[in-house]
Design an enzyme around this catalytic site. Structure first.
Site, mmCIF file in Angstrom:
data_model
loop_
_atom_site.group_PDB
_atom_site.id
_atom_site.type_symbol
_atom_site.label_atom_id
_atom_site.label_comp_id
_atom_site.label_asym_id
_atom_site.label_seq_id
_atom_site.Cartn_x
_atom_site.Cartn_y
_atom_site.Cartn_z
ATOM 1 N N SER A 25 0.624 -1.087 -0.205
ATOM 2 C CA SER A 25 -0.053 0.300 -0.437
ATOM 3 C C SER A 25 0.947 1.272 0.070
ATOM 4 C CB SER A 25 -0.780 0.060 1.434
ATOM 5 O OG SER A 25 -0.518 -0.019 1.829
ATOM 6 N N THR A 57 -1.893 0.495 -5.931
ATOM 7 C CA THR A 57 -1.899 0.078 -4.824
ATOM 8 C C THR A 57 -3.253 0.950 -4.537
ATOM 9 O OG1 THR A 57 -0.870 -0.212 -3.041
ATOM 10 C CG2 THR A 57 -0.207 2.013 -3.801
ATOM 11 N N TYR A 58 -3.439 0.234 -3.409
ATOM 12 C CA TYR A 58 -4.670 1.338 -2.052
ATOM 13 C C TYR A 58 -3.992 1.952 -1.082
ATOM 14 C CZ TYR A 58 -3.205 -2.603 0.978
ATOM 15 O OH TYR A 58 -2.826 -3.154 1.898
ATOM 16 N N GLY A 73 5.362 -2.350 1.273
ATOM 17 C CA GLY A 73 5.678 -3.809 0.306
ATOM 18 C C GLY A 73 6.099 -3.308 -0.917
ATOM 19 N N ALA A 74 6.015 -4.435 -2.329
ATOM 20 C CA ALA A 74 6.273 -4.077 -3.485
ATOM 21 C C ALA A 74 6.725 -2.705 -3.668
ATOM 22 C CB ALA A 74 5.933 -5.486 -3.975
ATOM 23 N N ALA A 75 5.331 -2.339 -3.771
ATOM 24 C CA ALA A 75 5.465 -0.498 -4.644
ATOM 25 C C ALA A 75 6.977 0.123 -3.861
ATOM 26 C CB ALA A 75 3.829 -0.356 -3.851
#
Length: 116
Positions: A25, A57-58, A73-75
């Site tokens: 996120s 993402t959110y 995270g991945a972002a």
């Protein structure tokens, strides 16, 4: 027929952190969320001005007036601390709604404080 339009935007926010060891996120200062008409858990598109990355993402709400813009995270792999990002949401509307729709645009300074 439903068409998709820009709903809201936080323009050229500065990434304050990138936390790889998180579920995912983007954490955004609650004051910015309120000003931009964005909601926690809402889907957003992130446009990195520095490297051209575009991804979705959110939102997770961050501490109010903290200036926090943290990719999690991945972002976190797609940005660097200090990058300028544009955060956008879209809305689907019919042609009648679209005629009067005006997106909410929030412009911030280098410390993610609202200037317009």
């Amino acid at each position: 027929m439903q068409l998709e339009f820009l709903y809201s935007k936080i323009h050229r926010a500065t990434v304050t952190d990138a936390n790889l060891n998180y579920v995912g996120s983007i954490t955004i200062d609650k004051a910015l969320l309120d000003a931009a008409n964005m909601k926690e858990w809402q889907k957003v598109e992130i446009l990195d001005v520095n490297n051209g990355e575009r991804f979705q993402t959110y939102i997770i709400s961050g501490e109010e007036n903290s200036g926090c813009i943290c990719l999690n995270g991945a972002a976190a792999r797609k940005v660097q601390k200090g990058d300028k990002v544009i955060i956008v949401t879209y809305a689907q509307m019919d042609k009648t709604e679209a005629k009067t729709h005006k997106p909410t645009i929030v412009i911030v300074d280098d410390n993610n404080k609202i200037v317009k």
